[in-house]
Design a protein around this motif. Structure first.
Motif, short mmCIF file in Angstrom:
data_model
loop_
_atom_site.label_atom_id
_atom_site.label_comp_id
_atom_site.label_asym_id
_atom_site.label_seq_id
_atom_site.Cartn_x
_atom_site.Cartn_y
_atom_site.Cartn_z
N ASN A 7 0.80 -1.22 0.00
CA ASN A 7 0.00 0.00 0.00
C ASN A 7 0.83 1.27 0.00
O ASN A 7 0.31 2.37 0.21
CB ASN A 7 -0.94 0.01 1.21
N ASP A 8 2.15 1.15 -0.22
CA ASP A 8 3.03 2.31 -0.33
C ASP A 8 3.77 2.27 -1.66
O ASP A 8 3.74 1.26 -2.38
CB ASP A 8 4.05 2.34 0.81
N THR A 9 4.45 3.36 -1.98
CA THR A 9 5.23 3.44 -3.21
C THR A 9 6.63 3.92 -2.89
O THR A 9 6.82 4.82 -2.07
CB THR A 9 4.58 4.40 -4.22
N LEU A 10 7.61 3.31 -3.54
CA LEU A 10 9.01 3.65 -3.30
C LEU A 10 9.70 3.95 -4.63
O LEU A 10 9.49 3.23 -5.61
CB LEU A 10 9.72 2.48 -2.60
N ASP A 11 10.52 4.98 -4.65
CA ASP A 11 11.32 5.31 -5.83
C ASP A 11 12.68 4.64 -5.69
O ASP A 11 13.50 5.04 -4.86
CB ASP A 11 11.48 6.83 -5.95
N LEU A 12 12.92 3.62 -6.48
CA LEU A 12 14.17 2.87 -6.39
C LEU A 12 15.39 3.75 -6.67
O LEU A 12 16.43 3.60 -6.01
CB LEU A 12 14.16 1.70 -7.37
N ARG A 13 15.27 4.66 -7.61
CA ARG A 13 16.41 5.52 -7.93
C ARG A 13 16.80 6.38 -6.72
O ARG A 13 17.98 6.45 -6.35
CB ARG A 13 16.09 6.41 -9.12
#
Length: 236
Positions: free
Chosen positions: A81-87
């Motif tokens: 339910n979350d979002t992460l920016d890998l960069r």
């Protein structure tokens, strides 16, 4: 003898102290507290024995902490339910480890072909995955060599991250084993480095619960590449 010395140092009756040990009543945290008190009262007489017990207690405490971080089973599911920016995550980790890498003459080289690499996640769980893999690469790579951190597209639906070191690599027959709990190629070496053989097992379970995969392969020129593939976030 060491346990008896500790019991005497903290003025705990020997039978009670040994009872705690045999029953498993003393957790490593409690043991560390007892040792701290014992060192204050020992006047240096048993410091060597106390330090040995302290090292063992700290080692066990680390193992317990890692076990508690390990997802219970492969059938467990998480709500992503979350979002992460890998960069952004990789750039932050590189910045955090640049000083330590410099002490070893290692250059952390980031190579990214995507501007924003958003993946669905559960809390901060993926941070530990990439931190563990990068820390391992820095520990095992040879001095004065680069570590490549490569971010790209695996396909239209997945991102691929590869962390490439220039260490000794892993025997081909053991490439899958390194993701098993408590598996260590060199027990003495890993114990000196604080490893418990759980970091990559936790990483594997965590990535699997993100519907991804993690694998390791040896580089033709030497060293190990750990590849992590994660599903892209659905932004529609």
């Amino acid at each position: 003898a060491a346990a008896a010395a500790v019991a005497t140092s903290v003025a705990v009756p020997g039978r009670i102290f040994w009872g705690w040990l045999s029953s498993g009543y003393v957790s490593p945290r409690i043991m560390l507290a007892i040792l701290a008190l014992a060192q204050k009262r020992s006047n240096g007489d048993v410091d060597q024995e106390l330090n040995r017990i302290k090292e063992a207690a700290e080692y066990l405490n680390g193992i317990i902490s890692d076990i508690l971080s390990l997802p219970l089973n492969e059938n467990e599911t998480w709500e992503l339910n979350d979002t992460l920016d890998l960069r952004s995550l990789l750039e932050t980790l590189i910045a955090n480890y640049t000083s330590e890498a410099g002490n070893k003459g290692v250059k952390l080289a980031f190579k990214g072909c995507v501007a924003d690499a958003l993946v669905p996640t559960h809390g901060n769980t993926l941070i530990g995955v990439f931190d563990n893999v990068l820390r391992n690469a820095l520990h095992y790579t040879s001095p004065n060599t680069p570590i490549d951190i490569i971010l790209g597209n695996e396909d239209d639906r997945h991102y691929r991250v590869q962390i490439v070191d220039r260490g000794a690599g892993v025997p081909e027959q053991n490439l899958n084993d390194i993701f098993q709990p408590f598996y260590r190629l060199d027990e003495a070496r890993d114990r000196r480095s604080g490893g418990h053989g759980l970091g990559l097992a936790i990483a594997q379970r965590t990535v699997a619960l993100h519907n991804g995969s993690i694998s390791a392969s040896n580089n033709p020129e030497g060293g190990l590449t750990v590849t992590i593939i994660l599903r892209k976030a659905d932004l529609d």
